[in-house]
Design a protein around this motif. Structure first.
Motif, short mmCIF file in Angstrom:
data_model
loop_
_atom_site.label_atom_id
_atom_site.label_comp_id
_atom_site.label_asym_id
_atom_site.label_seq_id
_atom_site.Cartn_x
_atom_site.Cartn_y
_atom_site.Cartn_z
N ALA A 319 0.82 -1.21 0.00
CA ALA A 319 0.00 0.00 0.00
C ALA A 319 0.85 1.25 0.00
O ALA A 319 0.55 2.23 -0.69
N GLY A 320 1.95 1.25 0.77
CA GLY A 320 2.81 2.42 0.83
C GLY A 320 3.46 2.74 -0.49
O GLY A 320 3.64 3.92 -0.83
N HIS A 321 3.79 1.72 -1.26
CA HIS A 321 4.39 1.95 -2.57
C HIS A 321 3.35 2.25 -3.64
O HIS A 321 3.64 2.90 -4.64
N ALA A 322 2.11 1.80 -3.42
CA ALA A 322 1.08 2.01 -4.43
C ALA A 322 0.45 3.40 -4.34
O ALA A 322 -0.06 3.92 -5.32
N ALA A 323 0.47 4.00 -3.15
CA ALA A 323 -0.23 5.27 -2.93
C ALA A 323 0.67 6.45 -3.29
O ALA A 323 1.86 6.30 -3.57
N ALA A 324 0.07 7.64 -3.28
CA ALA A 324 0.80 8.86 -3.63
C ALA A 324 1.91 9.14 -2.64
O ALA A 324 2.92 9.75 -2.98
#
Length: 398
Positions: A319-324
């Protein structure tokens, strides 16, 4: 000589360890608190659910807090509050006070957890390799050490109020020293045209699905953390020290899985690793259901620990890499995942009150099986621009 980012990796690992030590200390003496307040399974489950209420209230707001004060300052502030909060629950005189103090306990836990995970993803990006499983392994080391210490304190018949107060003071000093060595992201103020971390994140699409996988992993983790000692004590008739040992063996296998998780993921891939872990966790929960000896129950808790070990770190990392921004991704997925912390105490306690604590672990087995079924969601991290991530995977409430 190690590079500054390598030194910061060890500093953030120490922060994770301190956070885990607080939780492990609390969980290891739950039988003392339950006996002291004369709480039944239903009352204890309802009171423990207040921890997750606090987490869910604080976590979605913590991303903006991290942006406002910066990585180092926000981590120092929230970790100090979390360590201090450890001394509160054992001071309770009745179940109402206990539940209220656990609400505060959960709020401080959620904000500190959010700050340190966002910091960990920042360090992971600068290092250019996976470290989140290892960082969560450091957290598990803290839980493990605290659980063993709790067993020793219980065997020595040390009052939990004294145990918690002394431990909180020591962890406060260690936590502040470690957090002071962190850097970035720097503190910011709102400026026209500046991209801001939202006040509240409602994930959807792939990020929501990642959050649901995290939910199915957090539930068994919370159930084992908070109910393993109670299970040993009330179902199998173990003494308090042996009951606390069940928390320790669970933490031991979870720690081992997380410390070696980054290497295993590089060998087998995230999806295959999570699938195997889900099946292992389900097997462990079924062993707890059928266990009639302390040894078999402890084996079940050990398998649950191994099963949930890498799922939550990989969910946060994805999630941390996928989000802005890491703060947005962690806050969004944590909001969903940590909902399991609210559900687990009340569900486990409710099923135990309606039938038995033994059968409540069937819920754990089912959810661990769902982790195995949905493992492919963590196999790849979509590469998109920041604008695309923001608009497609999140509804932002500013």
């Amino acid at each position: 000589m190690s590079s500054p980012v390598a030194r910061e990796r060890w500093a953030v690992a120490a922060v994770f360890a301190v956070h885990g030590t607080v939780l492990g200390t609390f969980a290891s003496r739950l039988p003392w608190i339950a006996d002291h307040l004369r709480l039944g399974a239903g009352q204890l489950g309802l009171a423990l659910s207040m921890i997750s209420v606090g987490v869910l209230v604080a976590t979605p707001l913590a991303g903006r807090f991290v942006q406002r004060f910066g990585g180092r300052t926000s981590t120092m502030m929230t970790l100090a509050a979390w360590c201090t909060a450890l001394a509160l629950p054992a001071l309770s005189q009745n179940v109402m006070v206990f539940g209220t103090l656990l609400l505060v306990f959960g709020m401080t836990s959620g904000t500190a957890d959010m700050a340190m995970n966002a910091q960990g993803i920042e360090v992971e990006k600068r290092l250019g390799k996976s470290i989140m499983s290892g960082l969560h392994g450091s957290w598990s080391v803290g839980v493990l050490v605290a659980a063993f210490a709790g067993s020793l304190f219980a065997r020595a018949r040390v009052d939990a109020r004294v145990h918690f107060a002394v431990t909180a003071g020591g962890l406060l000093v260690v936590g502040l020293i470690a957090a002071a060595r962190l850097s970035g992201p720097p503190a910011t103020v709102d400026r026209p045209g500046q991209q801001r971390v939202p006040w509240f994140c409602l994930p959807k699409g792939r990020v929501l699905l990642i959050g649901l996988v995290g939910f199915c992993a957090v539930f068994p983790e919370v159930a084992a953390h908070e109910w393993s000692a109670i299970f040993m004590r009330r179902v199998l008739g173990a003494d308090e020290a042996s009951a606390a040992l069940a928390t320790s063996v669970f933490a031991l296998t979870m720690t081992g899985g997380r410390l070696g998780g980054d290497l295993v993921v590089r060998w087998f891939g995230a999806g295959r690793t999570v699938r195997i872990c889900g099946l292992v966790g389900a097997t462990g929960a079924l062993l707890v259901v059928v266990a009639h000896t302390e040894l078999l129950a402890m084996a079940g808790f050990m398998l649950i620990g191994a099963g949930v070990s890498v799922v939550v770190p990989l969910s946060f990392a994805a999630a941390g890499h996928a989000a802005a921004s890491p703060a947005v991704g962690v806050a969004g997925v944590a909001t969903v995942s940590y909902g399991a912390g609210l559900a687990a105490p009340s569900v486990i306690g409710g099923v135990a009150a309606a039938s038995s604590l033994r059968w409540s672990f069937m819920v754990v087995a089912i959810l661990a099986g769902l982790v195995a079924a949905a493992a492919g969601l963590l196999d790849q991290r979509p590469e998109r621009t920041g604008a695309e991530r923001t608009t497609s995977d999140f509804d932002l409430l500013r």
